[in-house]
Design an enzyme around this catalytic site. Structure first.
Site, PDB file in Angstrom:
ATOM      1  CG  ASN A  10      -1.584   1.783   1.267  1.00 13.68           C
ATOM      2  OD1 ASN A  10      -2.273   2.157   0.562  1.00 13.68           O
ATOM      3  ND2 ASN A  10      -1.969   1.329   2.400  1.00 13.68           N
ATOM      4  CE  LYS A  12       0.306   3.053   4.713  1.00 16.56           C
ATOM      5  NZ  LYS A  12       0.149   3.747   6.218  1.00 16.56           N
ATOM      6  CG  HIS A  97      -5.570   1.765   5.381  1.00 15.04           C
ATOM      7  ND1 HIS A  97      -4.943   2.581   6.446  1.00 15.04           N
ATOM      8  CD2 HIS A  97      -4.427   0.918   5.100  1.00 15.04           C
ATOM      9  CE1 HIS A  97      -3.923   2.377   6.442  1.00 15.04           C
ATOM     10  NE2 HIS A  97      -4.100   1.084   5.741  1.00 15.04           N
ATOM     11  CD  GLU A  99      -2.486   5.268   6.932  1.00 18.03           C
ATOM     12  OE1 GLU A  99      -2.699   5.400   5.672  1.00 18.03           O
ATOM     13  OE2 GLU A  99      -1.539   4.557   7.748  1.00 18.03           O
ATOM     14  CD  GLU A 167      -3.333  -2.304   7.425  1.00 20.06           C
ATOM     15  OE1 GLU A 167      -2.621  -3.406   6.973  1.00 20.06           O
ATOM     16  OE2 GLU A 167      -4.167  -1.734   7.146  1.00 20.06           O
ATOM     17  N   GLY A 173       2.545   2.494  10.648  1.00 22.65           N
ATOM     18  CA  GLY A 173       3.612   3.212  10.884  1.00 22.65           C
ATOM     19  C   GLY A 173       4.226   3.784  11.754  1.00 22.65           C
ATOM     20  CB  SER A 213       5.299  -1.727  11.885  1.00 22.23           C
ATOM     21  OG  SER A 213       5.110  -1.076  11.881  1.00 22.23           O
TER      22      SER A 213
HETATM   23  C1  PEP Z   1      -0.986   0.062   5.820  1.00 19.33           C
HETATM   24  O1  PEP Z   1      -0.344   0.919   5.496  1.00 19.33           O
HETATM   25  O2  PEP Z   1      -1.597  -1.223   6.112  1.00 19.33           O
HETATM   26  C2  PEP Z   1       0.464  -0.211   6.713  1.00 19.33           C
HETATM   27  C3  PEP Z   1       0.200  -1.555   7.520  1.00 19.33           C
HETATM   28  O3  PEP Z   1       1.685  -0.086   6.962  1.00 19.33           O
HETATM   29  P1  PEP Z   1       3.111   0.422   7.275  1.00 19.33           P
HETATM   30  O4  PEP Z   1       3.348  -1.227   6.901  1.00 19.33           O
HETATM   31  O5  PEP Z   1       3.806   1.134   7.403  1.00 19.33           O
HETATM   32  O6  PEP Z   1       2.778   0.114   8.902  1.00 19.33           O
END
Ligand code: PEP
Length: 254
Positions: A10, A12, A97, A99, A167, A173, A213
């Site tokens: 992703n 983003k 997501h 976010e 997640e 992040g 992460s």
């Molecule tokens: C994500 O954007 O779904 C995500 C898991 O980001 P990151 O791997 O940077 O934590």
């Protein structure tokens, strides 16, 4: 049930035209083709979707959107419909997501409508769920995620056409990951919630990814956890070398 791994990136709101070269470097690192035993998906920003679908045509790598509107067309300035993403060459679209849930107030009902729109357009929705740190500290992680699955998953659909991404919000992040025991427990709870909505067989067919992460140095351990069918990778999917290392860390069938 053996489920095929899916490693999804992703990007983003990252990536100008030059970022297409990074996807080219990933294909090179993979020896010119996606692996036979796993699906590899890149979800770039909408501005790169069509170009990257063309760039990656023939490589076996898949491209996907990061969001879609619930309607096919209309007066929704700035939005992209699932049909538009499919027309640009997407095979998947991320919906719900954290976010988007946080920044745009997306509710489970809205996410369910977006997932249904994706299916209507012939796309596989990657439906994101996950608890906040406050939910986890209150001992409510399984309850929250199960409720999100019940609320965000379209009812009348072949479960094999869905992907869930678990997640934990506090791991996205932040460089923090859930423990292996917590990931296994959450994936089991998510699968039980799916089975309750869709029936045991259907629940068993859905791929459940872990996200939060995932990096080259923890990917092998995470991808080996029982019930983890792949990863949704944010930051580490932006650099071909890191994303390739994560893909290479998957357990191989047999
Ligand atoms: C994500 O954007 O779904 C995500 C898991 O980001 P990151 O791997 O940077 O934590």
């Amino acid at each position: 049930m053996a489920r095929r791994m899916l490693i999804a990136g992703n990007w983003k709101m990252n990536g100008l035209q030059a970022a297409r070269d990074e996807a080219g470097r990933l294909v090179e690192a993979l020896g010119g083709r996606a692996p036979d035993d796993a699906d590899v998906l890149i979800c770039p920003p909408a501005t790169l979707l069509a170009d990257m679908a063309r760039d990656l045509d023939g490589s076996g790598l898949l491209v996907g959107g990061q969001d879609c509107h619930a309607e096919a067309r209309g007066a929704h300035t700035g939005d992209v419909s699932a049909e538009m993403a499919a027309d640009a060459g997407a095979s998947h679209v991320i919906v719900g997501h954290s976010e988007r849930r946080a920044d745009h107030g997306e509710t489970d009902e809205m996410v369910r409508e977006k997932a249904a729109a994706a299916l209507r357009a012939g796309l596989t929705p990657v439906i994101c769920v996950g608890e906040t740190l406050a939910d986890r500290d209150a001992g409510r992680a399984e309850e929250i995620v199960s409720a999100q699955i019940r609320g965000s998953t379209p009812g009348s659909v072949d479960a094999a056409g869905l992907v869930i991404a678990y997640e934990p919000v506090w791991a996205i992040g932040t460089g923090r990951t859930a423990s292996s025991a917590d990931i296994a427990a959450m994936h089991a709870a998510a699968r039980a919630a799916l089975a309750a909505v869709k029936g045991a067989d259907a629940g068993a067919a859905v791929r459940i990814l872990y996200g939060g992460s995932v990096k080259p140095d923890n990917a092998a351990a995470i991808l080996a956890i029982d019930g983890v069918d792949g990863a949704l990778v944010g930051g580490a999917s932006l650099a071909a070398a890191d994303f390739h290392a994560i893909i290479a860390a998957r357990p191989r069938p047999g």
